[in-house]
Enzyme design. Structure first.
Site, PDB file in Angstrom:
ATOM      1  N   LYS A 269       0.812  -1.113   0.276  1.00  0.00           N
ATOM      2  CA  LYS A 269       0.070   0.014  -0.341  1.00  0.00           C
ATOM      3  C   LYS A 269       0.091   1.595   0.405  1.00  0.00           C
ATOM      4  O   LYS A 269       1.504   1.121   0.615  1.00  0.00           O
ATOM      5  CB  LYS A 269      -1.399   0.134   0.894  1.00  0.00           C
TER       6      LYS A 269
ATOM      7  N   ARG B 225     -15.928   0.055  15.049  1.00  0.00           N
ATOM      8  CA  ARG B 225     -17.299   0.804  14.682  1.00  0.00           C
ATOM      9  C   ARG B 225     -18.513   0.098  14.226  1.00  0.00           C
ATOM     10  O   ARG B 225     -19.636   1.093  14.855  1.00  0.00           O
ATOM     11  CB  ARG B 225     -16.211   1.256  13.443  1.00  0.00           C
TER      12      ARG B 225
ATOM     13  N   SER C 124      -9.566   6.996   8.822  1.00  0.00           N
ATOM     14  CA  SER C 124      -8.728   7.974   8.580  1.00  0.00           C
ATOM     15  C   SER C 124      -8.796   7.832   6.985  1.00  0.00           C
ATOM     16  O   SER C 124      -8.105   9.391   6.166  1.00  0.00           O
ATOM     17  CB  SER C 124      -6.911   6.916   8.650  1.00  0.00           C
TER      18      SER C 124
HETATM   19  P1  ADP Z   1      -5.744  -1.357   9.085  1.00  0.00           P
HETATM   20  O1  ADP Z   1      -5.353  -1.028   8.260  1.00  0.00           O
HETATM   21  O2  ADP Z   1      -5.462  -2.200  10.019  1.00  0.00           O
HETATM   22  O3  ADP Z   1      -8.110  -1.320   9.549  1.00  0.00           O
HETATM   23  P2  ADP Z   1      -6.527   1.917  10.760  1.00  0.00           P
HETATM   24  O4  ADP Z   1      -5.555   2.569  11.135  1.00  0.00           O
HETATM   25  O5  ADP Z   1      -7.781   1.478   9.872  1.00  0.00           O
HETATM   26  O6  ADP Z   1      -5.702   0.197  10.111  1.00  0.00           O
HETATM   27  O7  ADP Z   1      -7.470   0.921  12.092  1.00  0.00           O
HETATM   28  C1  ADP Z   1      -6.746   0.517  12.726  1.00  0.00           C
HETATM   29  C2  ADP Z   1      -7.846  -0.156  14.319  1.00  0.00           C
HETATM   30  O8  ADP Z   1      -8.685   0.337  14.733  1.00  0.00           O
HETATM   31  C3  ADP Z   1      -8.757  -1.109  13.305  1.00  0.00           C
HETATM   32  O9  ADP Z   1      -9.606  -2.199  13.965  1.00  0.00           O
HETATM   33  C4  ADP Z   1      -9.890  -0.297  13.188  1.00  0.00           C
HETATM   34  O10 ADP Z   1     -11.387  -1.044  13.032  1.00  0.00           O
HETATM   35  C5  ADP Z   1      -9.690   0.521  14.786  1.00  0.00           C
HETATM   36  N1  ADP Z   1     -10.641   2.114  13.833  1.00  0.00           N
HETATM   37  C6  ADP Z   1     -10.239   2.839  12.905  1.00  0.00           C
HETATM   38  N2  ADP Z   1     -11.083   4.248  13.436  1.00  0.00           N
HETATM   39  C7  ADP Z   1     -11.769   3.456  14.639  1.00  0.00           C
HETATM   40  C8  ADP Z   1     -12.714   5.022  15.221  1.00  0.00           C
HETATM   41  N3  ADP Z   1     -12.892   6.025  14.902  1.00  0.00           N
HETATM   42  N4  ADP Z   1     -13.700   3.406  16.330  1.00  0.00           N
HETATM   43  C9  ADP Z   1     -12.695   2.608  16.285  1.00  0.00           C
HETATM   44  N5  ADP Z   1     -12.442   1.809  16.025  1.00  0.00           N
HETATM   45  C10 ADP Z   1     -11.787   2.247  14.847  1.00  0.00           C
END
Ligand code: ADP
Length: 172
Positions: free
Chosen positions: A41, A90, A128
Site C-alpha cells: 500500500k 465501528r 483515516s
Molecule cells: P487497518 O488498516 O489495520 O484497518 P486502521 O488504522 O484503519 O488500520 O485501523 C486500526 C484499527 O482501529 C482497526 O481495528 C479499526 O477498526 C480501528 N478503528 C479505526 N478507526 C476507528 C474508530 N473511529 N473507532 C473505533 N475503532 C477504529
C-alpha cells in the site's frame, strides 16, 4: 505482565484510534501500538512519520509503546511476548472483516486472542480515509484528529512542496 498489541495502519491516527488506545491501555500492563509498514500500500504518511506522530500523541500514556512492524501480526505479537490483539469496531461493517482476521490469526497461532473494543459513540464514524478525503477538500477535521495530525495534514495540503504528493495519493 499482560502485554497487548494494537495493530493498524494509523494513516493517520484519528481520535477514534486514540480512544481505543486509551481504553485498551487500561486493560493491560503494557500496550504496544503496532504501526503496519505495508509494502503493498502507498500510505499518505511514511511509517516513520506515523510512528513519530503516535509517539507524540501518546506521550502521556505511561504503559503505551509505539513500534513499526511488517509481516505477520502473529509474529509481531509473539516477538513482543503478547497473545492479546486489540482491534476497534465501528459497527457491523467492520465486523465481518475483523472476525475473519481474528479467526485467521487464531488459525496461525491458537494462543492468540483478539479483543474488540468499540470507541465512544462520538468517534464511531471516523476513519483515516474519511479524514484524508475531508482534509483534501479543505474541510475542518479539528474534532476528528489529534492536533498534531491536523497540523501535519494541513501542511501536506498547503505547503507547496507537499501539495503534489497529497493530491497524488488522494487520487485527484
Ligand atoms: P487497518 O488498516 O489495520 O484497518 P486502521 O488504522 O484503519 O488500520 O485501523 C486500526 C484499527 O482501529 C482497526 O481495528 C479499526 O477498526 C480501528 N478503528 C479505526 N478507526 C476507528 C474508530 N473511529 N473507532 C473505533 N475503532 C477504529
Amino acid at each position: 505482565m499482560k502485554v497487548a498489541v494494537y495493530p493498524g495502519s494509523f494513516d493517520p491516527t484519528t481520535n477514534g484510534h486514540l480512544d481505543i488506545i486509551n481504553r485498551a491501555s487500561r486493560l493491560c500492563d503494557k500496550l504496544i501500538v503496532g504501526v503496519l509498514d505495508n509494502k503493498s500500500k502507498v500510505p499518505l504518511f511514511t511509517v516513520e512519520e506515523r510512528v513519530a506522530q503516535l509517539k507524540e500523541i501518546t506521550k502521556d500514556f505511561a504503559n503505551v509503546e509505539i513500534k513499526a512492524f511488517s509481516g505477520l501480526l502473529v509474529d509481531f505479537a509473539r516477538a513482543n511476548n503478547s497473545n492479546i490483539v486489540i482491534r476497534g469496531l465501528r459497527g457491523v461493517t467492520d465486523f465481518s472483516y475483523e472476525f475473519q482476521m481474528a479467526l485467521t490469526n487464531r488459525a496461525l497461532d491458537s494462543d492468540l486472542e483478539t479483543l474488540f473494543i468499540s470507541a465512544d459513540t462520538q468517534y464511531l464514524f471516523f476513519s483515516s480515509s474519511q479524514v484524508k478525503e475531508i482534509a483534501s477538500f479543505g474541510g475542518d477535521i479539528a474534532n476528528m484528529v489529534p492536533e498534531i495530525i491536523n497540523e501535519q495534514l494541513f501542511c501536506l495540503i498547503f505547503c507547496s512542496g507537499n501539495r503534489f504528493r497529497f493530491r497524488g495519493l488522494s487520487g485527484k
